[in-house]
Design an enzyme around this catalytic site. Structure first.
Site, PDB file in Angstrom:
ATOM      1  N   GLU A  18     -17.530   9.401   5.278  1.00 33.42           N
ATOM      2  CA  GLU A  18     -17.099   8.099   5.483  1.00 33.42           C
ATOM      3  C   GLU A  18     -16.067   8.044   4.374  1.00 33.42           C
ATOM      4  OE1 GLU A  18     -19.606   4.905   5.847  1.00 33.42           O
ATOM      5  OE2 GLU A  18     -20.262   5.272   3.594  1.00 33.42           O
ATOM      6  N   ASP A  59       0.692  -1.142   0.011  1.00 30.03           N
ATOM      7  CA  ASP A  59      -0.178   0.039   0.190  1.00 30.03           C
ATOM      8  C   ASP A  59       0.604   1.043   0.181  1.00 30.03           C
ATOM      9  OD1 ASP A  59      -2.485   1.623   0.073  1.00 30.03           O
ATOM     10  OD2 ASP A  59      -3.343   0.705   1.410  1.00 30.03           O
TER      11      ASP A  59
END
Length: 733
Positions: A484, A280
């Site tokens: 979110e 990542d």
């Protein structure tokens, strides 16, 4: 004789010149077809071609191809390439593309066949866009073919902002949807992959976002192999996924991108993974910056490389030459990791002459085409979940006399998209869909009425009174990616993308209460969001509730199709909706006790697998034979044709103690006409009944296993909310 010889020579020379002029279209001409480099020669195997290329590369050149941004190496004919591309629910962050419902909505379809079509559309558009990009020398980020999708993490806690990117809380559902997505993305050509999928974020990763760069996920072996790993294993073994992305956090003390246990012992050795592993973005720098498992960038690079990470999304791998000089790695190891990532680029056809690859011929007219939009519409329709329908108020009649639409999300394009999205000029908002569906004679009006997540500054309120006077009020509420999402993406979140609570914003709750205080006429509540929204205060106040997720570019049309009855709702919840956060364990606790439908003993607001429709289904004659072939008859006893998701669960002899209370083992979406029945077959196997012991090994418990079949979780709460009654049978081991 000399004259004849001269004449023949002239004729032969003329023929030779003529043949040379035709050479560009003559595929057998050796001079034209001869590859410039040996690794461009497709008569060699990919393995041989990659070996030949690496043998010619300098150390500096090798290191340059180990990062997500790979510069061109002109002397070797290696073009610039950027590994970072996204396709979570459509080609993302790269301009025009078909925008499908967010991944959690795709999970709500419970339809692997549809998701295969979705993945195929995405890869067709990806190839078309890539082919066009190459023509204009656009090799920038997000313009390539290595897509860092899908996200098959388990949505274990509804507070996680990135849960919307997943297919829900269940490993079996996630596996089936994920495998279909990967197969659609990668294609079925025996020699080439259309686009490279990537399973992320491996492995135990689901928040908190705020601490993801330093967090250590502590998990026992049972939960690891029962909950967190099955989807990754399925994507490797069944989907043949090309890439795997390591997560930011540590798991069991080891950084996921530097874990020999996760990357070597499990992924490559136990599962036989042959593709590339990418970190990542910035995760390898986290080793020494936040996890403190290394002291220097060189040590971090060495740990990641040794553990198996091929591509560093970030900059740490720039020090690999230093790590080599310090004796932390070997040149042989560097060559091995380089080879593993170059193979993917060769399988994509990036070193072959244009035209060799069958996907080179996909043209730009497929991008956001009419055919692709139809599939986006179907996906949105099948994702919508009907949570309440008091007195069958839905579907509404299209010639309704007066209709009033309120809510901050009615005309909001933001709520169609979720995160990691593409762009289109043809989005259909929910208001667009409703207005386009009703009779021209219907008096329909709209006011937002309330801000998305804070009280209005203007104290004047006309909308609640007007809404109350209409025959029906449709209130489009909920949340969006402003509240979110990933760390840094959800700009209105105080928790770096997560939520501390799961209630609807208080101002929206108060607004619905105010409308109800002024009318007894029906209120239809439409909720947008990518995670559970608790509405215990509103459930009894409204007449119908639709949860529509982030439904994509055709979302508005799909919502209107369901509200007005052109389509019967058939989506099912891929995640449990608790009543409040008080029912949840601590967010940082990765133990599964008390989590998801498998281990949650408290009564939820809405159960996993739940979703109503415009008819009634009954189940009978559940049977299982000695070969584990299971059959059940489903009858549509209502008046509307509809699709149902038939769900099969098992409970082991230790259910609710050492094993899940219920465990989804099969499901099938079926269409049943009103007044008819169908017999459904599930071809189970003995492996369908395995459980995991405390050591993470598969076991079959001795005793009676219960099999349940229903259109929702076989619980009292499902029946109370209107689901059909589950039927069951028993099998002994």
């Amino acid at each position: 004789m000399k004259k004849l010889y001269l004449f023949v020579s002239i004729i032969l020379l003329s023929l030779f010149i003529s043949c040379k002029k035709e050479a560009p279209n003559n595929t057998t001409d050796k001079e034209i077809q001869e590859p410039k480099f040996a690794w461009n020669n497709t008569s060699f195997t990919i393995n041989e071609r990659v070996n030949k290329l690496i043998a010619e590369m300098t150390l500096e050149e090798k290191v340059s191809q180990m990062l997500d941004v790979c510069p061109s190496i002109e002397r070797l004919g290696i073009p610039e390439y950027n590994w970072w591309n996204e396709a979570l629910h459509g080609v993302a962050r790269n301009g025009r593309a078909t925008v499908f419902p967010q991944a959690i909505g795709l999970g709500a379809t419970f339809d692997p066949d549809l998701i295969l079509k979705v993945g195929t559309v995405i890869s067709d558009e990806a190839r078309a866009k890539y082919n066009e990009a190459i023509k204009i020398n656009n090799r920038s980020r997000y313009a390539g073919l290595t897509f860092w999708s899908p996200n098959v993490n388990i949505f274990r806690d509804p507070r996680w902002g990135r849960g919307q990117e997943t297919y829900g809380e269940d490993p079996f559902l996630t596996s089936k949807i994920g495998v279909s997505f990967v197969k659609g993305l990668q294609g079925d050509d025996p020699n080439y992959i259309k686009a490279a999928a990537c399973a992320k974020h491996y492995a135990v990763h689901s928040g908190p976002e705020e601490f993801r760069h330093s967090f250590n996920a502590v998990v026992n072996k049972k939960d690891l192999f029962e909950t967190y790993l099955p989807a990754f294993e399925a994507l490797v073994k069944e989907g043949n996924v090309e890439g795997v992305m390591g997560a930011y956090n540590r798991t069991l003390g080891e950084p996921c991108c530097g874990s020999p246990y996760l990357l070597q012992d499990i992924l490559r050795e136990d599962w036989g993974f042959k593709g590339y592993i990418v970190s990542d973005c910035g995760a390898i720098a986290d080793f020494h910056r936040f996890h403190k498992v290394t002291q220097t960038p060189e040590e971090s690079a060495a740990l990641a490389l040794k553990s198996g990470t091929n591509i560093n999304c970030g900059n740490v791998y720039k020090v690999l030459e230093n790590a080599l000089n310090q004796g932390l790695i070997t040149l042989e190891l560097l060559d091995t990791r380089l080879k593993e990532n170059l193979i993917t680029r060769f399988k994509l056809g990036m070193f072959d002459p244009i035209g060799t690859n069958p996907y080179d011929h996909i043209t730009a007219d497929v991008v956001d085409s009419k055919e692709h939009r139809k599939i986006a519409l179907e996906a949105a329709q099948k994702s919508i979940v009907l949570l309440k329908n008091k007195n069958n108020i839905l579907p509404l009649k299209k010639d309704i006399r007066t209709l009033y639409v309120v809510g901050p999300n009615a005309s909001n394009e933001e709520v169609l998209l979720g995160n990691y999205y593409g762009l289109t000029s043809n989005t259909q908002t929910i208001l667009d869909g409703i207005v386009g569906k009703v009779s021209p004679g219907t008096s329909i009006n709209y006011k937002s009425g309330v801000l998305p997540f804070r009280e209005n500054v203007n104290p004047i309120d006309w909308s609640t009174g007007e809404a109350g006077e209409s025959d029906v009020c449709i209130a489009v509420m909920g949340i969006s990616a402003l509240l979110e999402g990933e760390e840094g993406e959800a700009i209105a979140s105080s928790e770096k993308g997560d939520r501390t609570g799961i209630k609807l914003p208080e101002n929206q709750i108060n607004y619905i209460k105010k409308i109800r205080s002024k009318t007894k006429k029906p209120i239809v509540l439409v909720l947008t969001g990518g995670s559970p929204i608790a509405i215990p205060e509103l459930y009894d106040l409204v007449d119908a509730v639709l949860f529509v997720w982030y439904p994509g570019e055709e979302g508005g049309t799909a919502v209107a199709d369901v509200i007005f009855g052109d389509v019967s709702p058939s989506g099912k919840l891929p995640i449990t909706f608790p009543k409040s956060v008080s029912q949840l364990p601590a967010y940082e606790d990765y133990n599964m006790k008390g989590r998801t439908y498998k281990y949650m003993k408290e009564e939820p607001l809405f159960p996993f697998g739940f979703g109503l429709t415009y008819t009634n289904f009954e189940y009978k004659d559940l049977q299982i034979n000695d070969n584990y072939k299971t059959t059940v008859t489903i009858s549509n006893t209502g008046k509307a044709d509809a699709e149902e998701v038939v769900q099969l669960y098992i409970s082991s002899p230790l259910a609710g103690e050492k094993d899940p209370i219920y465990d989804l083992k099969a499901f099938k979406r079926v269409f049943v006409k009103a007044g008819t029945s169908k017999t459904i077959t599930f071809n189970l196997s003995k492996d369908s009944f395995h459980q995991f012991n405390e050591g993470g090994s598969k076991v079959i418990r001795k005793g009676a296993y219960q099999l349940y079949v229903n259109g929702a979780l076989p619980s009292e709460r499902s029946e109370l909310l209107g689901s059909s009654k589950a039927i069951k049978t028993t099998i002994n081991f």
